[in-house]
Write an enzyme that holds these catalytic residues in place. Structure first.
Site, PDB file in Angstrom:
ATOM      1  N   LYS A 190       0.812  -1.221   0.000  1.00 23.38           N
ATOM      2  CA  LYS A 190       0.000   0.000   0.000  1.00 23.38           C
ATOM      3  C   LYS A 190       0.844   1.270   0.000  1.00 23.38           C
ATOM      4  O   LYS A 190       2.024   1.265   0.340  1.00 23.38           O
ATOM      5  CB  LYS A 190      -0.972  -0.031   1.177  1.00 23.38           C
ATOM      6  CG  LYS A 190      -2.075  -1.056   0.904  1.00 23.38           C
ATOM      7  CD  LYS A 190      -3.341  -0.823   1.641  1.00 23.38           C
ATOM      8  CE  LYS A 190      -4.396  -1.792   1.090  1.00 23.38           C
ATOM      9  NZ  LYS A 190      -5.493  -1.997   2.034  1.00 23.38           N
ATOM     10  N   ARG A 209      -4.223  -9.808   4.609  1.00 21.89           N
ATOM     11  CA  ARG A 209      -4.549  -9.895   3.171  1.00 21.89           C
ATOM     12  C   ARG A 209      -3.297  -9.483   2.410  1.00 21.89           C
ATOM     13  O   ARG A 209      -2.872  -8.336   2.514  1.00 21.89           O
ATOM     14  CB  ARG A 209      -5.727  -8.971   2.858  1.00 21.89           C
ATOM     15  CG  ARG A 209      -6.161  -8.973   1.400  1.00 21.89           C
ATOM     16  CD  ARG A 209      -7.336  -8.017   1.188  1.00 21.89           C
ATOM     17  NE  ARG A 209      -7.788  -8.010  -0.188  1.00 21.89           N
ATOM     18  CZ  ARG A 209      -7.238  -7.276  -1.157  1.00 21.89           C
ATOM     19  NH1 ARG A 209      -6.226  -6.467  -0.886  1.00 21.89           N
ATOM     20  NH2 ARG A 209      -7.696  -7.330  -2.383  1.00 21.89           N
TER      21      ARG A 209
HETATM   22  N1  HH2 Z   1      -7.494  -3.514   0.154  1.00 24.09           N
HETATM   23  C1  HH2 Z   1      -7.716  -3.514  -1.190  1.00 24.09           C
HETATM   24  C2  HH2 Z   1      -8.791  -4.242  -1.706  1.00 24.09           C
HETATM   25  N2  HH2 Z   1      -9.628  -4.941  -0.898  1.00 24.09           N
HETATM   26  N3  HH2 Z   1     -10.230  -5.666   1.274  1.00 24.09           N
HETATM   27  C3  HH2 Z   1     -10.026  -5.671   2.590  1.00 24.09           C
HETATM   28  N4  HH2 Z   1     -10.838  -6.375   3.410  1.00 24.09           N
HETATM   29  N5  HH2 Z   1      -8.986  -4.962   3.167  1.00 24.09           N
HETATM   30  C4  HH2 Z   1      -8.132  -4.229   2.411  1.00 24.09           C
HETATM   31  O1  HH2 Z   1      -7.230  -3.575   2.986  1.00 24.09           O
HETATM   32  C5  HH2 Z   1      -8.318  -4.206   0.987  1.00 24.09           C
HETATM   33  C6  HH2 Z   1      -9.411  -4.951   0.442  1.00 24.09           C
HETATM   34  C7  HH2 Z   1      -6.781  -2.749  -2.089  1.00 24.09           C
HETATM   35  O2  HH2 Z   1      -7.288  -2.343  -3.300  1.00 24.09           O
HETATM   36  P1  HH2 Z   1      -7.120  -3.078  -4.729  1.00 24.09           P
HETATM   37  O3  HH2 Z   1      -7.219  -2.035  -5.761  1.00 24.09           O
HETATM   38  O4  HH2 Z   1      -8.113  -4.153  -4.882  1.00 24.09           O
HETATM   39  O5  HH2 Z   1      -5.657  -3.613  -4.768  1.00 24.09           O
HETATM   40  P2  HH2 Z   1      -5.148  -5.049  -4.370  1.00 24.09           P
HETATM   41  O6  HH2 Z   1      -6.323  -5.979  -4.474  1.00 24.09           O
HETATM   42  O7  HH2 Z   1      -4.071  -5.378  -5.371  1.00 24.09           O
HETATM   43  O8  HH2 Z   1      -4.621  -4.938  -2.977  1.00 24.09           O
END
Ligand code: HH2
Length: 276
Positions: free
Chosen positions: A220, A255
Site C-alpha cells: 500500500k 490480506r
Molecule cells: N485492500 C484492497 C482491496 N480490498 N479488502 C479488505 N478487506 N482490506 C483491504 O485492505 C483491501 C481490500 C486494495 O485495493 P485493490 O485495488 O483491490 O488492490 P489489491 O487488491 O491489489 O490490494
C-alpha cells in the site's frame, strides 16, 4: 480454551488471505479465458504457498480507480471462483455489489469481502444473511475514486472503531454469528499517512469482541510514504514489516500479495515469540 474460528478456519495462528486480482490490466494476454486460467493458476500457487483464503476481485478499489459495470465484474470473477471452489479452496469475493455477491456465492464462494462493510448496496446484508456465509466488514471514508482527496476525522481511532462495532451489530441483528464476522480498519481507504499509522498503532482497541480482525497493508501507498519504495512492486520488505506489526497488534488475518514471503516472516516471528 476454545479456539476462535472464522469461516471454519481456526484462528490459533495468523491466517493469510491471498490476493487474486482478475482485472484486465493484471494480465498481458487480454483474453477472457486466458485471464481466468492465469488467475486460477496464480490462486493455486498462493494456496500451495500457504494462503488459507483466496480473495478474488474483479474491480480495483485503489485510490482513483473507476467503477466497473456489475455484469463485467461477474464475468471476471465467477469462472475463477467456480474453478477454485470446485478444487476445494476456501474462496472470498472482494466486491461491494450485491448481484456479484449472489453469483459468487452460487459459484461456491464462502466469504464476502466488502470494502463498504455491506453499506454500498442496500441488498448486500440480505444476500450475506440468506447465504449464511462469512463477511469481512471494512471501514472506508468516501468512495475509491475520490477518497484520498481530503480524508478528515476528529478522532480516527474512535470513529473507525465505532463504525466497525456498529456494522457488526447490524450483522448480528440479521442472525450472523461470531464465526461469520471479521472487521478491518481499511488501511489506505480515505486515510492520510497519519490516519493509517494511528490505526495500525491502535489495532487492539479496534477489535470488536467475538469478531475476527483482518488487516490489509500489502504494497500500500503508506509504505511508499515511509520509505523509498516508489512503486507497489518495490514494497515487499515494507509489507512484511507492516504485516508483522499488524499481527503483533492482534490481527488474525493478513490480506497479502506475497504469500510465501509473508509465511516465512510469520514463521520466524512465531519461533522467536515461542508460539509453536
Ligand atoms: N485492500 C484492497 C482491496 N480490498 N479488502 C479488505 N478487506 N482490506 C483491504 O485492505 C483491501 C481490500 C486494495 O485495493 P485493490 O485495488 O483491490 O488492490 P489489491 O487488491 O491489489 O490490494
Amino acid at each position: 480454551m476454545t479456539i476462535r474460528r472464522f469461516a471454519g478456519i481456526a484462528l490459533d495462528r495468523p491466517i493469510l488471505m491471498g490476493i487474486v486480482n482478475v482485472t484486465p490490466d493484471s494480465f498481458s494476454d487480454g483474453g477472457r479465458h486466458g485471464a481466468s486460467a492465469v488467475a486460477v493458476a496464480h490462486a493455486e500457487a498462493l494456496a500451495a504457498a500457504g494462503a488459507a483464503i483466496l480473495d478474488i476481485g474483479g474491480e480495483s478499489t485503489r485510490p482513483g480507480a473507476q467503477p466497473v459495470p456489475v455484469d463485467e465484474e461477474c464475468r471476471r470473477v465467477v469462472p475463477v471462483i467456480r474453478a477454485l471452489a470446485a478444487a476445494g479452496h476456501l474462496v472470498s469475493v472482494d466486491t461491494r455489489h450485491a448481484p456479484v455477491m449472489r453469483e459468487a456465492l452460487a459459484a461456491g464462494a464462502r466469504i464476502v469481502n466488502d470494502v463498504t462493510a455491506l453499506t454500498g448496496d442496500r441488498d448486500s446484508l440480505d444476500v450475506v444473511a440468506r447465504g449464511r456465509v462469512a463477511v469481512v466488514l471494512m471501514h472506508m471514508q468516501g468512495e475509491p475514486a475520490t477518497m484520498q482527496a481530503a480524508p478528515r476525522y476528529d478522532d480516527v481511532v474512535g470513529e473507525v472503531g465505532a463504525y466497525l462495532a456498529q456494522r457488526v451489530a447490524a450483522c448480528r441483528e440479521r442472525g450472523l454469528r461470531d464465526e461469520e464476522l471479521c472487521v478491518d480498519p481499511g488501511i489506505g481507504f480515505g486515510k492520510t499517512l497519519a490516519h493509517n499509522l494511528a490505526l495500525l498503532r491502535a489495532l487492539p482497541r479496534l477489535r470488536v469482541a467475538g469478531a475476527a480482525m483482518l488487516v490489509g497493508v500489502s504494497r500500500k501507498g503508506f509504505i511508499g510514504a515511509l520509505s523509498a519504495a516508489a512503486t507497489p512492486a518495490d514494497r515487499l520488505p515494507g509489507s512484511l514489516a507492516a504485516g508483522l506489526a499488524a499481527v503483533e497488534g492482534g490481527a488474525d488475518i493478513l490480506r497479502v500479495h506475497d504469500v510465501a514471503e509473508t509465511r516465512q516472516a510469520l514463521d520466524v516471528w512465531r519461533g522467536i515469540r515461542r508460539l509453536e
